[in-house]
Enzyme design. Structure first.
Site, PDB file in Angstrom:
ATOM      1  N   THR A   1      -3.327   3.812 -12.184  1.00 16.43           N
ATOM      2  CA  THR A   1      -4.602   3.102 -12.096  1.00 16.43           C
ATOM      3  C   THR A   1      -5.122   3.246 -10.658  1.00 16.43           C
ATOM      4  OG1 THR A   1      -3.481   1.028 -11.614  1.00 16.43           O
ATOM      5  CG2 THR A   1      -4.034   1.457 -13.926  1.00 16.43           C
TER       6      THR A   1
ATOM      7  N   GLY B   1      -6.350   1.300  -8.130  1.00 14.91           N
ATOM      8  CA  GLY B   1      -5.851   0.458  -7.040  1.00 14.91           C
ATOM      9  C   GLY B   1      -4.382   0.699  -6.737  1.00 14.91           C
ATOM     10  N   CYS B   2      -3.599   0.867  -7.781  1.00 16.64           N
ATOM     11  CA  CYS B   2      -2.167   1.085  -7.606  1.00 16.64           C
ATOM     12  C   CYS B   2      -1.905   2.458  -6.997  1.00 16.64           C
ATOM     13  CB  CYS B   2      -1.449   0.928  -8.942  1.00 16.64           C
ATOM     14  SG  CYS B   2      -1.651  -0.730  -9.640  1.00 16.64           S
ATOM     15  N   THR B   3      -2.637   3.449  -7.449  1.00 19.05           N
ATOM     16  CA  THR B   3      -2.500   4.787  -6.888  1.00 19.05           C
ATOM     17  C   THR B   3      -2.882   4.765  -5.410  1.00 19.05           C
ATOM     18  OG1 THR B   3      -2.951   5.779  -9.040  1.00 19.05           O
ATOM     19  CG2 THR B   3      -3.244   7.194  -7.108  1.00 19.05           C
TER      20      THR B   3
ATOM     21  N   LEU C   1       0.043   2.995  -3.323  1.00 21.03           N
ATOM     22  CA  LEU C   1       1.265   3.783  -3.167  1.00 21.03           C
ATOM     23  C   LEU C   1       1.000   5.096  -2.431  1.00 21.03           C
ATOM     24  CD1 LEU C   1       3.141   3.121  -6.525  1.00 21.03           C
ATOM     25  CD2 LEU C   1       3.350   1.936  -4.339  1.00 21.03           C
TER      26      LEU C   1
END
Length: 154
Positions: A50, A52-54, A57
């Site tokens: 997703t 934001g998560c990408t 990280l």
């Protein structure tokens, strides 16, 4: 609002980090004890692949040089499947392990669950070389903030 904060407050800085032992990308089994003697950044994030998560990280991946010489490792964690984690890690060239918290036991122990008890609240912890929590924050703290905290530990 105060009930939510009290019920879902983060683990206090200065307390011992809860132990964990979970399967992770790269065919690894990862435990807190594996990181004793190192600083550890633990990133709980809601979902693989997703935006934001990408972004979060990938920032750690791209800022690895900021952490060089600071005796620091990273792990990501959420309840997605190993297959999902492996695809995500391969697509983004993550070198750090992503833990499979299928039963949400680690997220619960670290108070990274949303109110529904199922969703993951984006949460970051820094655990020092002795396994003590030295930083806890919900959201997306910039890596520069994490570096500054770790510098105070070394």
């Amino acid at each position: 609002m105060s009930a939510i904060v009290d019920t879902y407050s983060l683990l206090p800085v200065g307390t011992q980090a809860p132990d964990f032992d979970l399967p992770a990308t790269g065919g690894r089994q990862v435990k807190l004890a594996d990181y004793l003697g190192k600083n550890l950044i633990v990133v709980f994030y809601p979902k693989d692949q997703t935006p934001g998560c990408t972004q979060q990280l990938c920032a750690l991946r791209d800022d690895t040089e900021l952490f060089q010489g600071l005796n620091t490792e990273f792990v990501g964690c959420n309840p997605d499947s190993m297959e999902s984690h492996e695809k995500f890690a391969a697509a983004q060239s993550y070198k750090f392990p992503i833990l499979v918290d299928a039963n949400r036991t680690m997220a619960k122990a670290y108070r990274a669950l949303k109110e529904d008890g199922k969703g993951i609240q984006r949460t970051v912890y820094i655990i020092d070389t002795k396994g003590v929590i030295r930083f806890a924050k919900q959201g997306l703290p910039p890596d520069s903030e994490l570096v500054e905290i770790i510098k105070t530990l070394n």
